[in-house]
Scaffold this motif. Structure first.
Motif, PDB file in Angstrom:
ATOM      1  N   LEU A 157       0.881  -1.350   0.014  1.00  0.00           N
ATOM      2  CA  LEU A 157      -0.070  -0.494  -0.300  1.00  0.00           C
ATOM      3  C   LEU A 157       1.362   1.483   0.125  1.00  0.00           C
ATOM      4  O   LEU A 157       1.993   1.540   0.569  1.00  0.00           O
ATOM      5  CB  LEU A 157      -1.208  -0.224   1.124  1.00  0.00           C
ATOM      6  N   ALA A 158       0.459   2.452  -0.720  1.00  0.00           N
ATOM      7  CA  ALA A 158       1.420   3.351  -1.118  1.00  0.00           C
ATOM      8  C   ALA A 158      -0.026   4.137  -0.646  1.00  0.00           C
ATOM      9  O   ALA A 158      -0.323   4.862  -1.722  1.00  0.00           O
ATOM     10  CB  ALA A 158       2.647   3.592  -1.399  1.00  0.00           C
ATOM     11  N   GLY A 159       0.274   5.641  -0.714  1.00  0.00           N
ATOM     12  CA  GLY A 159      -0.156   7.056  -1.059  1.00  0.00           C
ATOM     13  C   GLY A 159       0.578   8.052  -0.972  1.00  0.00           C
ATOM     14  O   GLY A 159       1.841   7.992  -0.489  1.00  0.00           O
ATOM     15  N   ASP A 160      -0.382   9.461  -1.283  1.00  0.00           N
ATOM     16  CA  ASP A 160       0.144  10.545  -2.031  1.00  0.00           C
ATOM     17  C   ASP A 160      -0.687  11.551  -1.707  1.00  0.00           C
ATOM     18  O   ASP A 160      -1.199  11.592  -2.817  1.00  0.00           O
ATOM     19  CB  ASP A 160       1.543  10.731  -3.076  1.00  0.00           C
ATOM     20  N   GLN A 168       3.492  14.289  -2.333  1.00  0.00           N
ATOM     21  CA  GLN A 168       4.201  14.008  -1.358  1.00  0.00           C
ATOM     22  C   GLN A 168       3.916  12.788  -0.839  1.00  0.00           C
ATOM     23  O   GLN A 168       2.754  12.461  -0.632  1.00  0.00           O
ATOM     24  CB  GLN A 168       4.588  15.378  -0.694  1.00  0.00           C
ATOM     25  N   PRO A 169       4.724  12.176   0.141  1.00  0.00           N
ATOM     26  CA  PRO A 169       3.970  10.680   0.672  1.00  0.00           C
ATOM     27  C   PRO A 169       3.354  10.738   2.086  1.00  0.00           C
ATOM     28  O   PRO A 169       3.949  11.387   2.820  1.00  0.00           O
ATOM     29  CB  PRO A 169       5.714   9.816   0.324  1.00  0.00           C
ATOM     30  N   ILE A 170       2.595   9.908   1.956  1.00  0.00           N
ATOM     31  CA  ILE A 170       1.660   9.886   3.026  1.00  0.00           C
ATOM     32  C   ILE A 170       2.010   8.751   3.978  1.00  0.00           C
ATOM     33  O   ILE A 170       2.082   7.556   3.976  1.00  0.00           O
ATOM     34  CB  ILE A 170      -0.264  10.075   2.727  1.00  0.00           C
ATOM     35  N   PRO A 171       2.111   9.569   5.384  1.00  0.00           N
ATOM     36  CA  PRO A 171       3.241   8.824   5.713  1.00  0.00           C
ATOM     37  C   PRO A 171       1.891   7.174   6.337  1.00  0.00           C
ATOM     38  O   PRO A 171       0.589   7.639   6.372  1.00  0.00           O
ATOM     39  CB  PRO A 171       2.686   9.109   7.707  1.00  0.00           C
ATOM     40  N   LEU A 172       2.166   6.011   5.983  1.00  0.00           N
ATOM     41  CA  LEU A 172       1.590   4.803   6.401  1.00  0.00           C
ATOM     42  C   LEU A 172       2.779   4.428   8.138  1.00  0.00           C
ATOM     43  O   LEU A 172       3.782   4.382   8.096  1.00  0.00           O
ATOM     44  CB  LEU A 172       2.095   3.335   5.505  1.00  0.00           C
ATOM     45  N   PRO A 176       0.910  -4.142  14.941  1.00  0.00           N
ATOM     46  CA  PRO A 176       1.376  -5.352  15.392  1.00  0.00           C
ATOM     47  C   PRO A 176       1.018  -6.910  14.802  1.00  0.00           C
ATOM     48  O   PRO A 176       1.732  -7.352  14.378  1.00  0.00           O
ATOM     49  CB  PRO A 176       1.416  -5.325  16.490  1.00  0.00           C
ATOM     50  N   ASP A 177      -0.524  -6.022  14.577  1.00  0.00           N
ATOM     51  CA  ASP A 177      -1.146  -8.047  13.431  1.00  0.00           C
ATOM     52  C   ASP A 177      -0.523  -7.423  12.481  1.00  0.00           C
ATOM     53  O   ASP A 177      -0.966  -8.547  11.297  1.00  0.00           O
ATOM     54  CB  ASP A 177      -2.334  -7.032  13.928  1.00  0.00           C
ATOM     55  N   GLY A 178      -0.396  -6.905  11.979  1.00  0.00           N
ATOM     56  CA  GLY A 178       0.558  -6.498  10.317  1.00  0.00           C
ATOM     57  C   GLY A 178      -0.293  -5.095   9.177  1.00  0.00           C
ATOM     58  O   GLY A 178      -0.245  -5.575   8.285  1.00  0.00           O
ATOM     59  N   THR A 179      -1.200  -5.120   9.978  1.00  0.00           N
ATOM     60  CA  THR A 179      -2.458  -3.873   9.626  1.00  0.00           C
ATOM     61  C   THR A 179      -1.032  -2.788   8.553  1.00  0.00           C
ATOM     62  O   THR A 179      -0.481  -2.518   9.153  1.00  0.00           O
ATOM     63  CB  THR A 179      -3.465  -3.760  10.114  1.00  0.00           C
ATOM     64  N   VAL A 180      -1.201  -2.634   7.842  1.00  0.00           N
ATOM     65  CA  VAL A 180      -0.908  -1.334   7.212  1.00  0.00           C
ATOM     66  C   VAL A 180      -2.151  -0.420   6.260  1.00  0.00           C
ATOM     67  O   VAL A 180      -2.469  -0.346   6.708  1.00  0.00           O
ATOM     68  CB  VAL A 180       0.282  -1.216   5.904  1.00  0.00           C
ATOM     69  N   TRP A 181      -1.748   1.276   7.270  1.00  0.00           N
ATOM     70  CA  TRP A 181      -2.951   1.747   6.979  1.00  0.00           C
ATOM     71  C   TRP A 181      -2.541   3.102   6.893  1.00  0.00           C
ATOM     72  O   TRP A 181      -1.166   3.508   7.437  1.00  0.00           O
ATOM     73  CB  TRP A 181      -4.250   2.274   8.027  1.00  0.00           C
ATOM     74  N   GLY A 182      -2.393   4.254   6.675  1.00  0.00           N
ATOM     75  CA  GLY A 182      -2.550   5.519   6.252  1.00  0.00           C
ATOM     76  C   GLY A 182      -3.694   6.734   6.320  1.00  0.00           C
ATOM     77  O   GLY A 182      -4.817   6.357   5.873  1.00  0.00           O
ATOM     78  N   TYR A 183      -3.587   7.942   6.309  1.00  0.00           N
ATOM     79  CA  TYR A 183      -5.167   8.408   6.919  1.00  0.00           C
ATOM     80  C   TYR A 183      -5.067   9.154   5.432  1.00  0.00           C
ATOM     81  O   TYR A 183      -3.748  10.056   4.699  1.00  0.00           O
ATOM     82  CB  TYR A 183      -4.904   9.532   7.957  1.00  0.00           C
ATOM     83  N   SER A 184      -6.144   9.674   4.788  1.00  0.00           N
ATOM     84  CA  SER A 184      -6.461  10.064   3.461  1.00  0.00           C
ATOM     85  C   SER A 184      -7.749  11.344   4.100  1.00  0.00           C
ATOM     86  O   SER A 184      -8.589  11.220   4.419  1.00  0.00           O
ATOM     87  CB  SER A 184      -7.772   9.315   3.095  1.00  0.00           C
ATOM     88  N   PRO A 185      -6.481  12.764   3.978  1.00  0.00           N
ATOM     89  CA  PRO A 185      -7.084  13.853   4.121  1.00  0.00           C
ATOM     90  C   PRO A 185      -8.990  14.300   3.344  1.00  0.00           C
ATOM     91  O   PRO A 185      -9.890  14.331   3.865  1.00  0.00           O
ATOM     92  CB  PRO A 185      -6.699  14.647   4.034  1.00  0.00           C
TER      93      PRO A 185
END
Length: 242
Positions: A157-160, A168-172, A176-185
């Motif tokens: 997963l990646a977001g800009d 600019q990259p959105i921080p991800l 601990p359970d392996g879930t990768v997430w980033g906030y979408s304004p």
């Protein structure tokens, strides 16, 4: 009183972003996972549409599988995002087969989903050509999701986010359970992936509600449960009347 941000001049987009006249979209031989992107896109579109409908938003256009045209004098000036979201659009664009940016506005968010159906040209297109094109078009956020866990893009997963005309990259965050997430304004939601737990499912988390948005299966289950409860109440009413 604040003014609307200036829209980019789409007539000045470099020709390297315009498909050549002789280009035809490939129709490759079907592969076992050739349509891997389709169910991912369908589920995401349904989930987001259900969410915004629940909030009474009737000015949100969520499109997929079509072309976006940005310059009417050039028929090959097109983009083909897997999924896009546009807020505050006129109802007139909704029935259109194609989303003509000059009729309204650029989408606010685009999501591309990696799949073998795109072949290597499509994967390279998502990574190398489309970011520059989408930035020039003024699309606020550009997300990529690899439903294989990273076999095609090299990441899950990646977001800009567009800042001063460049992404600019959105921080991800990786839980601990392996879930990768980033906030979408743009969506005011967190976009989440967990290959081990969810496979090719992409989920959306609403921090205000403290829960993931319900997907189609969960929505159907809720409807079935509601219908069962209505039936139970009707039976109870008949029993009390008797």
């Amino acid at each position: 009183m604040t003014s609307e941000p200036a829209q980019p001049d789409r007539t000045m987009i470099p020709y390297r972003y315009v498909l050549p006249k002789e280009y035809t979209f490939p129709d490759p031989e079907p592969a076992p996972d050739s349509m891997r992107a389709s169910p991912v896109v369908a589920r995401c579109g349904y989930t987001l549409q259900d969410h915004f409908n629940t909030w009474g938003r009737d000015d949100v256009y969520i499109g997929s599988g079509g072309f976006q045209f940005w310059f009417p004098q050039c028929p090959n000036a097109i983009a083909t995002p897997d999924l896009f979201v546009a807020f505050g659009v006129k109802f007139a664009v909704f029935p259109s087969v194609c989303y003509n940016i000059w009729d309204d506005k650029p989408p606010d968010l685009v999501l591309e989903v990696a799949s073998i159906h795109k072949d290597r040209f499509g994967i390279d297109d998502d990574i190398n050509r489309k970011p520059g094109l989408y930035a020039l078009l003024g699309i606020g956020e550009y997300w990529r999701f690899d439903s294989t866990g990273g076999d095609y893009y090299g990441y899950h997963l990646a977001g800009d986010i567009l800042v001063d005309g460049a992404y600019q990259p959105i921080p991800l965050t990786t839980e601990p359970d392996g879930t990768v997430w980033g906030y979408s304004p743009v969506l005011d939601l967190s976009i989440c992936a967990n290959f081990a737990e969810w496979g090719d499912r992409l989920r959306f988390y609403d921090a205000k509600a403290g829960a993931y948005l319900r997907n189609m299966q969960e929505a159907n289950a809720a409807i079935a449960e509601r219908d069962r409860e209505i039936e139970r109440l009707n039976e109870e009413i008949h029993r009390l009347r008797a």
